[in-house]
Design a protein around this motif. Structure first.
Motif, PDB file in Angstrom:
ATOM      1  N   GLN A  13      41.987  42.093  37.622  1.00 57.88           N
ATOM      2  CA  GLN A  13      42.208  42.126  36.116  1.00 57.88           C
ATOM      3  C   GLN A  13      42.211  40.730  35.599  1.00 57.88           C
ATOM      4  OE1 GLN A  13      42.661  44.903  34.284  1.00 57.88           O
ATOM      5  NE2 GLN A  13      42.691  43.752  32.413  1.00 57.88           N
ATOM      6  N   GLN A  14      42.653  39.775  36.006  1.00 56.16           N
ATOM      7  CA  GLN A  14      42.630  38.393  35.439  1.00 56.16           C
ATOM      8  C   GLN A  14      41.291  37.885  35.310  1.00 56.16           C
ATOM      9  OE1 GLN A  14      45.252  36.436  38.073  1.00 56.16           O
ATOM     10  NE2 GLN A  14      47.114  37.314  37.164  1.00 56.16           N
ATOM     11  N   GLU A  15      40.375  38.200  36.260  1.00 60.16           N
ATOM     12  CA  GLU A  15      38.872  37.787  36.497  1.00 60.16           C
ATOM     13  C   GLU A  15      38.143  38.360  35.604  1.00 60.16           C
ATOM     14  OE1 GLU A  15      37.808  35.029  37.709  1.00 60.16           O
ATOM     15  OE2 GLU A  15      39.851  34.436  38.245  1.00 60.16           O
ATOM     16  N   SER A  16      38.588  39.857  35.272  1.00 58.50           N
ATOM     17  CA  SER A  16      37.908  40.713  34.470  1.00 58.50           C
ATOM     18  C   SER A  16      37.825  40.054  33.062  1.00 58.50           C
ATOM     19  CB  SER A  16      38.460  42.122  34.718  1.00 58.50           C
ATOM     20  OG  SER A  16      37.958  42.735  35.931  1.00 58.50           O
ATOM     21  N   ILE A  26      35.420  44.032  36.923  1.00 62.27           N
ATOM     22  CA  ILE A  26      35.716  43.403  38.566  1.00 62.27           C
ATOM     23  C   ILE A  26      36.144  44.725  39.370  1.00 62.27           C
ATOM     24  CG2 ILE A  26      36.362  42.201  40.312  1.00 62.27           C
ATOM     25  CD1 ILE A  26      34.739  40.612  38.105  1.00 62.27           C
ATOM     26  N   ASP A  27      35.266  45.426  39.940  1.00 58.83           N
ATOM     27  CA  ASP A  27      35.569  46.562  41.028  1.00 58.83           C
ATOM     28  C   ASP A  27      36.730  45.987  42.059  1.00 58.83           C
ATOM     29  OD1 ASP A  27      33.963  48.186  39.836  1.00 58.83           O
ATOM     30  OD2 ASP A  27      32.254  48.332  41.291  1.00 58.83           O
ATOM     31  N   LEU A  28      37.313  47.215  42.345  1.00 57.85           N
ATOM     32  CA  LEU A  28      38.388  46.833  43.418  1.00 57.85           C
ATOM     33  C   LEU A  28      38.521  47.995  44.137  1.00 57.85           C
ATOM     34  CD1 LEU A  28      40.448  44.796  44.132  1.00 57.85           C
ATOM     35  CD2 LEU A  28      42.313  45.951  42.812  1.00 57.85           C
ATOM     36  N   THR A  29      38.156  47.784  45.668  1.00 56.70           N
ATOM     37  CA  THR A  29      37.977  48.798  46.701  1.00 56.70           C
ATOM     38  C   THR A  29      39.062  48.564  47.818  1.00 56.70           C
ATOM     39  OG1 THR A  29      35.651  49.038  46.129  1.00 56.70           O
ATOM     40  CG2 THR A  29      36.480  49.690  48.528  1.00 56.70           C
TER      41      THR A  29
END
Length: 260
Positions: free
Chosen positions: A124-127, A134-137
Motif C-alpha cells: 500500500q505504501q509503495e502504491s 502493487i499486486d500482492l500474492t
C-alpha cells in the motif's frame, strides 16, 4: 483487490529465473511472470536486484511478480528472516516489480497475520508512493495452512490480490475439488491461481474448476558442468521452455473457448 479484474479471462503466469526466460514467456503467450531463483532446488527464492531491474523492462500485460522468500524449507520465519523479506519486498517494488509474492505461517499452521499485514502495508505504501497499483500474492505457504477456508478469509480481509494454491494437494490435478471450493468461496473478492505440478495437459481441468489464473514453471533442465567449485560434473541449469509456454497458452485458450 487489484487491477487485474476477475471474470474477464483466465490469466497465464509463468515462473522464470532469468531475463531470457521472461522474454521467452512473453513471446510465447504468458500474461504475467513470477520471477524467482533456485526454483528446482528450493521451490523458489528471492532473485537479485539486478535481475529484477532488467526483467521489469520486459513488457508483459500484467507485469513481473517477484517472489520474496529467503530460504527453502518451512514457512515459519524468525523475526530476522521477516525483516529481510520486508526489506526485499520494498526494494523489489522500487526496482520495478509490478507486485510481490509473499507468505508465512505460524507454528500452529495459521497464516502469520502480523507478517501478512506488514507486507500489505508495504504494498500500500509503495502504491501510494509510486502512483501505481502493487499486486500482492500469497504463495503456496497457503497450502500448508491448517484451515485454508479461514486463511482465505484472512487474506481477503488484508486486501491481498490473489492466492497461489494447489488446493492443499501435492499437485493441482489432485486438488481440483478443493480449488473448486476455494473459487466458489471468493465471490470475486480475491483471485485463485492454480499452481503446483501443473502441466499444459492439466490446464483445462483447472480452468473448469473456476480459477482466475494458472501458474506453471515451463522449465527444462540442461546439463552444464561447473567444474571444481562450480557444482561438479553433474551440474544442471534450468531454463524456460517456450514450447511449454505456448502449449499452456493454447490449452488455456481452448478451455475458455469450450466454456463459452
Amino acid at each position: 483487490m487489484g487491477q487485474d479484474t476477475q471474470g474477464t479471462r483466465v490469466r497465464l503466469e509463468v515462473a522464470v529465473q532469468d531475463w531470457a526466460g521472461a522474454r521467452l514467456a512473453r513471446e510465447a503467450g504468458a500474461d504475467r511472470i513470477e520471477l524467482c531463483a533456485a526454483l528446482g532446488a528450493t521451490g523458489g527464492l528471492t532473485p537479485s536486484q539486478g535481475l529484477i531491474r532488467l526483467t521489469s523492462q520486459v513488457e508483459l500485460p500484467l507485469g513481473v511478480q517477484v517472489l520474496i522468500r529467503g530460504r527453502g524449507g518451512n514457512f515459519v520465519y524468525s523475526e530476522d528472516e521477516q525483516e529481510v523479506q520486508v526489506l526485499d519486498a520494498r526494494l523489489a517494488i522500487r526496482a520495478g516489480a509490478s507486485g510481490v509474492v509473499v507468505g508465512a505461517l505460524e507454528r500452529g499452521g495459521q497464516i502469520d497475520r502480523d507478517f501478512a499485514q506488514r507486507m500489505a502495508d508495504v504494498a500500500q505504501q509503495e502504491s501510494e508512493r509510486q502512483g501505481r497499483h502493487i499486486d500482492l500474492t500469497f504463495h503456496r505457504a497457503f497450502d500448508a495452512a491448517r484451515d485454508r477456508e479461514a486463511a482465505l478469509e484472512t487474506l481477503i480481509g488484508l486486501g491481498y490480490d490473489r492466492v497461489l494454491t494447489s488446493g492443499g494437494a501435492p499437485t493441482v490435478g489432485e486438488g481440483l475439488e478443493a480449488l473448486r471450493q476455494l473459487a466458489a468461496q471468493t465471490h470475486g473478492r480475491i483471485q485463485i491461481m492454480a499452481g503446483g505440478g501443473l502441466k499444459p495437459e492439466g490446464i483445462g481441468q483447472a480452468v473448469a474448476a473456476g480459477v482466475d489464473a494458472v501458474h506453471l514453471s515451463a522449465r527444462k533442465v540442461l546439463s552444464s558442468s561447473g567444474g571444481p567449485g562450480g557444482g561438479g560434473e553433474a551440474s544442471q541449469i534450468e531454463v524456460t521452455d517456450a514450447d511449454i509456454v505456448r502449449a499452456a497458452a493454447a490449452a488455456r485458450d481452448a478451455a475458455l473457448a469450450e466454456g463459452r
